[in-house]
Design a protein around this motif. Structure first.
Motif, PDB file in Angstrom:
ATOM      1  N   LYS A   8      -7.990  -4.910  -1.046  1.00 14.94           N
ATOM      2  CA  LYS A   8      -8.534  -4.502  -2.403  1.00 14.94           C
ATOM      3  C   LYS A   8      -8.852  -5.919  -3.193  1.00 14.94           C
ATOM      4  N   GLU A   9      -9.484  -5.809  -3.868  1.00 16.50           N
ATOM      5  CA  GLU A   9      -9.852  -7.015  -5.047  1.00 16.50           C
ATOM      6  C   GLU A   9      -8.617  -6.645  -6.032  1.00 16.50           C
ATOM      7  N   GLU A  10      -8.619  -7.677  -7.097  1.00 13.71           N
ATOM      8  CA  GLU A  10      -7.393  -8.020  -7.753  1.00 13.71           C
ATOM      9  C   GLU A  10      -7.584  -6.766  -8.910  1.00 13.71           C
ATOM     10  N   ASN A  11      -8.569  -6.519  -9.384  1.00 10.15           N
ATOM     11  CA  ASN A  11      -8.563  -5.661 -10.301  1.00 10.15           C
ATOM     12  C   ASN A  11      -9.730  -4.384 -10.169  1.00 10.15           C
ATOM     13  N   ASN A  12     -10.114  -4.194  -8.796  1.00  4.11           N
ATOM     14  CA  ASN A  12     -11.184  -3.376  -8.493  1.00  4.11           C
ATOM     15  C   ASN A  12     -10.603  -2.170  -7.300  1.00  4.11           C
ATOM     16  N   PHE A  13      -9.732  -1.489  -8.039  1.00  5.73           N
ATOM     17  CA  PHE A  13      -9.276  -0.455  -7.062  1.00  5.73           C
ATOM     18  C   PHE A  13      -8.721   0.795  -7.791  1.00  5.73           C
ATOM     19  N   ASP A  14      -8.475   1.924  -7.119  1.00 10.97           N
ATOM     20  CA  ASP A  14      -8.147   3.212  -7.668  1.00 10.97           C
ATOM     21  C   ASP A  14      -6.456   3.037  -7.968  1.00 10.97           C
ATOM     22  N   LYS A  15      -6.000   2.740  -9.069  1.00  7.96           N
ATOM     23  CA  LYS A  15      -4.606   2.544  -9.361  1.00  7.96           C
ATOM     24  C   LYS A  15      -3.563   3.693  -8.928  1.00  7.96           C
ATOM     25  N   PRO A  16      -4.085   4.862  -9.070  1.00  7.53           N
ATOM     26  CA  PRO A  16      -3.086   5.956  -8.674  1.00  7.53           C
ATOM     27  C   PRO A  16      -3.076   6.038  -7.074  1.00  7.53           C
ATOM     28  N   ILE A  17      -4.101   5.990  -6.454  1.00 11.75           N
ATOM     29  CA  ILE A  17      -4.283   6.081  -5.106  1.00 11.75           C
ATOM     30  C   ILE A  17      -3.266   4.793  -4.532  1.00 11.75           C
ATOM     31  N   TYR A  18      -3.646   3.718  -4.890  1.00 13.27           N
ATOM     32  CA  TYR A  18      -2.966   2.601  -4.573  1.00 13.27           C
ATOM     33  C   TYR A  18      -1.282   2.934  -4.776  1.00 13.27           C
ATOM     34  N   GLU A  19      -0.945   3.402  -5.858  1.00  9.58           N
ATOM     35  CA  GLU A  19       0.383   3.388  -6.268  1.00  9.58           C
ATOM     36  C   GLU A  19       1.145   4.276  -5.445  1.00  9.58           C
ATOM     37  N   PHE A  20       0.181   5.522  -4.891  1.00  8.85           N
ATOM     38  CA  PHE A  20       0.867   6.579  -4.110  1.00  8.85           C
ATOM     39  C   PHE A  20       1.104   5.949  -2.878  1.00  8.85           C
ATOM     40  N   LEU A  21       0.032   5.210  -2.401  1.00  7.00           N
ATOM     41  CA  LEU A  21       0.223   4.734  -0.957  1.00  7.00           C
ATOM     42  C   LEU A  21       1.556   3.672  -0.762  1.00  7.00           C
ATOM     43  N   LYS A  22       1.631   3.030  -1.735  1.00  6.53           N
ATOM     44  CA  LYS A  22       2.757   1.799  -1.956  1.00  6.53           C
ATOM     45  C   LYS A  22       4.137   2.599  -1.825  1.00  6.53           C
ATOM     46  N   ASN A  23       4.255   3.774  -2.641  1.00  8.56           N
ATOM     47  CA  ASN A  23       5.566   4.604  -2.699  1.00  8.56           C
ATOM     48  C   ASN A  23       5.691   5.298  -1.502  1.00  8.56           C
ATOM     49  N   LYS A  24       4.607   5.891  -0.738  1.00  5.59           N
ATOM     50  CA  LYS A  24       4.977   6.740   0.223  1.00  5.59           C
ATOM     51  C   LYS A  24       4.874   6.195   1.567  1.00  5.59           C
ATOM     52  N   TYR A  25       4.348   4.998   1.689  1.00  2.00           N
ATOM     53  CA  TYR A  25       4.179   4.535   2.995  1.00  2.00           C
ATOM     54  C   TYR A  25       4.540   2.874   3.340  1.00  2.00           C
ATOM     55  N   LEU A  26       4.804   2.410   4.195  1.00  2.00           N
ATOM     56  CA  LEU A  26       5.003   1.096   4.300  1.00  2.00           C
ATOM     57  C   LEU A  26       3.698   0.355   4.245  1.00  2.00           C
ATOM     58  N   THR A  27       3.326  -0.660   3.351  1.00  2.00           N
ATOM     59  CA  THR A  27       2.030  -1.247   3.490  1.00  2.00           C
ATOM     60  C   THR A  27       2.040  -2.667   3.041  1.00  2.00           C
ATOM     61  N   SER A  43       0.880  -9.659  12.874  1.00  2.00           N
ATOM     62  CA  SER A  43       2.255  -9.808  12.816  1.00  2.00           C
ATOM     63  C   SER A  43       2.709  -8.695  12.222  1.00  2.00           C
ATOM     64  N   GLU A  44       2.196  -7.665  11.862  1.00  2.30           N
ATOM     65  CA  GLU A  44       2.830  -6.583  10.930  1.00  2.30           C
ATOM     66  C   GLU A  44       2.770  -5.333  11.782  1.00  2.30           C
ATOM     67  N   GLY A  45       1.805  -5.087  12.880  1.00  2.00           N
ATOM     68  CA  GLY A  45       1.575  -3.983  13.716  1.00  2.00           C
ATOM     69  C   GLY A  45       1.005  -2.834  13.037  1.00  2.00           C
ATOM     70  N   ILE A  46      -0.012  -3.230  12.372  1.00  2.00           N
ATOM     71  CA  ILE A  46      -0.915  -2.297  11.448  1.00  2.00           C
ATOM     72  C   ILE A  46      -1.474  -1.096  12.405  1.00  2.00           C
ATOM     73  N   SER A  47      -1.500   0.279  11.822  1.00  2.00           N
ATOM     74  CA  SER A  47      -2.162   1.129  12.578  1.00  2.00           C
ATOM     75  C   SER A  47      -3.251   1.516  11.769  1.00  2.00           C
ATOM     76  N   LEU A  48      -3.349   1.342  10.342  1.00  2.00           N
ATOM     77  CA  LEU A  48      -4.410   2.049   9.722  1.00  2.00           C
ATOM     78  C   LEU A  48      -4.772   0.923   8.491  1.00  2.00           C
TER      79      LEU A  48
END
Length: 95
Positions: A8-27, A43-48
């Motif tokens: 994401k760009e610093e100020n150009n993203f959907d904050k509710p979706i971002y916060e949901f993802l940060k709280n629900k998943y390892l990101t 280094s992180e083993g990203i799947s999505l």
């Protein structure tokens, strides 16, 4: 090990979706940087990979293209409006 790479760009993203993802998943969150994406993938083993693409800068568009060229074996999801997606569909089909 992280599950989701968020681009994401610093100020150009959907904050509710971002916060949901940060709280629900390892990101891991990064800006539009092919170098940072490559490092995170190695280094992180990203799947999505989720990229917020609504009204991003031209420089971020260039970096997103670089990032997508090297994403192998991972699902990529672009988040934004249909006009934003249409802007990327040309090189998504090719790559």
């Amino acid at each position: 090990m992280k599950d989701i790479l968020i681009i994401k760009e610093e100020n150009n993203f959907d904050k509710p979706i971002y916060e949901f993802l940060k709280n629900k998943y390892l990101t891991t969150s990064i800006g539009f940087s092919a170098k940072d994406a490559d490092f995170a993938m190695a280094s992180e083993g990203i799947s999505l990979v989720l990229a917020f693409v609504e009204d991003i800068s031209p420089a971020s568009v260039v970096e997103l293209r670089r990032i997508l060229m090297y994403m192998k074996g991972v699902h990529v999801c672009l988040l934004g409006s249909m006009p934003a997606f249409d802007k990327f569909s040309e090189f998504l089909d090719k790559d």
